[in-house]
Design a protein around this motif. Structure first.
Motif, PDB file in Angstrom:
ATOM      1  N   UNK A  14       1.454  52.516  63.274  1.00 30.54           N
ATOM      2  CA  UNK A  14       1.924  53.384  62.180  1.00 30.54           C
ATOM      3  C   UNK A  14       3.189  52.889  61.491  1.00 30.54           C
ATOM      4  N   UNK A  15       4.161  52.375  62.253  1.00 32.72           N
ATOM      5  CA  UNK A  15       5.394  51.935  61.598  1.00 32.72           C
ATOM      6  C   UNK A  15       5.140  50.774  60.644  1.00 32.72           C
ATOM      7  N   UNK A  16       4.174  49.919  60.973  1.00 36.03           N
ATOM      8  CA  UNK A  16       3.847  48.803  60.068  1.00 36.03           C
ATOM      9  C   UNK A  16       3.082  49.311  58.840  1.00 36.03           C
ATOM     10  N   UNK A  17       2.262  50.346  59.013  1.00 37.08           N
ATOM     11  CA  UNK A  17       1.557  50.942  57.871  1.00 37.08           C
ATOM     12  C   UNK A  17       2.577  51.529  56.897  1.00 37.08           C
ATOM     13  N   UNK A  18       3.591  52.200  57.439  1.00 34.05           N
ATOM     14  CA  UNK A  18       4.638  52.796  56.592  1.00 34.05           C
ATOM     15  C   UNK A  18       5.429  51.701  55.886  1.00 34.05           C
ATOM     16  N   UNK A  19       5.796  50.658  56.626  1.00 32.01           N
ATOM     17  CA  UNK A  19       6.546  49.548  56.022  1.00 32.01           C
ATOM     18  C   UNK A  19       5.742  48.923  54.883  1.00 32.01           C
ATOM     19  N   UNK A  20       4.435  48.729  55.098  1.00 34.30           N
ATOM     20  CA  UNK A  20       3.577  48.148  54.054  1.00 34.30           C
ATOM     21  C   UNK A  20       3.506  49.057  52.834  1.00 34.30           C
ATOM     22  N   UNK A  21       3.424  50.368  53.074  1.00 30.07           N
ATOM     23  CA  UNK A  21       3.368  51.327  51.971  1.00 30.07           C
ATOM     24  C   UNK A  21       4.662  51.288  51.162  1.00 30.07           C
ATOM     25  N   UNK A  22       5.803  51.272  51.857  1.00 31.42           N
ATOM     26  CA  UNK A  22       7.090  51.227  51.160  1.00 31.42           C
ATOM     27  C   UNK A  22       7.263  49.896  50.422  1.00 31.42           C
ATOM     28  N   UNK A  23       6.822  48.800  51.047  1.00 29.76           N
ATOM     29  CA  UNK A  23       6.912  47.491  50.391  1.00 29.76           C
ATOM     30  C   UNK A  23       6.080  47.486  49.106  1.00 29.76           C
ATOM     31  N   UNK A  24       4.913  48.132  49.147  1.00 28.83           N
ATOM     32  CA  UNK A  24       4.068  48.215  47.948  1.00 28.83           C
ATOM     33  C   UNK A  24       4.759  49.025  46.852  1.00 28.83           C
ATOM     34  N   UNK A  25       5.453  50.096  47.246  1.00 28.35           N
ATOM     35  CA  UNK A  25       6.194  50.889  46.260  1.00 28.35           C
ATOM     36  C   UNK A  25       7.310  50.058  45.632  1.00 28.35           C
ATOM     37  N   UNK A  26       7.958  49.226  46.427  1.00 28.97           N
ATOM     38  CA  UNK A  26       9.015  48.352  45.911  1.00 28.97           C
ATOM     39  C   UNK A  26       8.405  47.337  44.943  1.00 28.97           C
ATOM     40  N   UNK A  27       7.275  46.734  45.340  1.00 30.17           N
ATOM     41  CA  UNK A  27       6.587  45.760  44.483  1.00 30.17           C
ATOM     42  C   UNK A  27       6.196  46.368  43.132  1.00 30.17           C
ATOM     43  N   UNK A  28       5.735  47.612  43.161  1.00 31.62           N
ATOM     44  CA  UNK A  28       5.311  48.288  41.922  1.00 31.62           C
ATOM     45  C   UNK A  28       6.496  48.784  41.100  1.00 31.62           C
ATOM     46  N   UNK A  29       7.698  48.695  41.662  1.00 30.78           N
ATOM     47  CA  UNK A  29       8.882  49.157  40.939  1.00 30.78           C
ATOM     48  C   UNK A  29       9.148  50.638  41.089  1.00 30.78           C
ATOM     49  N   UNK A  30       8.382  51.321  41.955  1.00 28.12           N
ATOM     50  CA  UNK A  30       8.602  52.749  42.183  1.00 28.12           C
ATOM     51  C   UNK A  30       9.904  52.977  42.951  1.00 28.12           C
ATOM     52  N   UNK A  31      10.276  52.008  43.777  1.00 23.60           N
ATOM     53  CA  UNK A  31      11.576  52.006  44.453  1.00 23.60           C
ATOM     54  C   UNK A  31      12.320  50.804  43.876  1.00 23.60           C
ATOM     55  N   UNK A  32      13.248  51.064  42.973  1.00 24.98           N
ATOM     56  CA  UNK A  32      13.905  50.003  42.217  1.00 24.98           C
ATOM     57  C   UNK A  32      15.049  49.367  43.002  1.00 24.98           C
ATOM     58  N   UNK A  33      15.364  48.094  42.692  1.00 19.55           N
ATOM     59  CA  UNK A  33      16.491  47.424  43.337  1.00 19.55           C
ATOM     60  C   UNK A  33      17.780  48.228  43.186  1.00 19.55           C
TER      61      UNK A  33
END
Length: 92
Positions: A14-33
């Motif tokens: 589960x922790x890796x699934x969450x990390x992947x989900x958050x990384x995808x949000x960062x990639x899409x720009x939903x979580x901005x630098x």
């Protein structure tokens, strides 16, 4: 924020699934630098997991160099390094 489904039967923990989900949000720009990520408490509510699971997910992103954490303040998306003259990212 709506709860996200974590598949407890998936081969990936589960922790890796969450990390992947958050990384995808960062990639899409939903979580901005430079912007904060959801807190551990918010992640536990969002994904329906224990706090240690949320903490482990953030640790994965820290190890990947995607986020940094300020004690007592939270975790933030790292600003991308500007591309060098050869067009490649800094230390990737």
């Amino acid at each position: 924020m709506a709860a996200r489904e974590i598949d407890p039967r998936a081969p990936e923990p589960p922790y890796r699934q969450i990390a992947a989900d958050l990384a995808a949000e960062i990639e899409r720009g939903e979580l901005a630098p430079g912007r904060p990520l959801p807190s551990e408490k918010e992640l536990t509510e969002r994904y329906g997991v224990a706090r240690n699971t949320a903490r482990s997910a953030l640790a994965v992103l820290r190890e990947q160099g995607v986020i940094y954490t300020v004690t007592g303040r939270g975790s933030y998306v790292i600003e991308p390094e500007p591309a060098g003259e050869d067009g490649h990212q800094g230390n990737k």
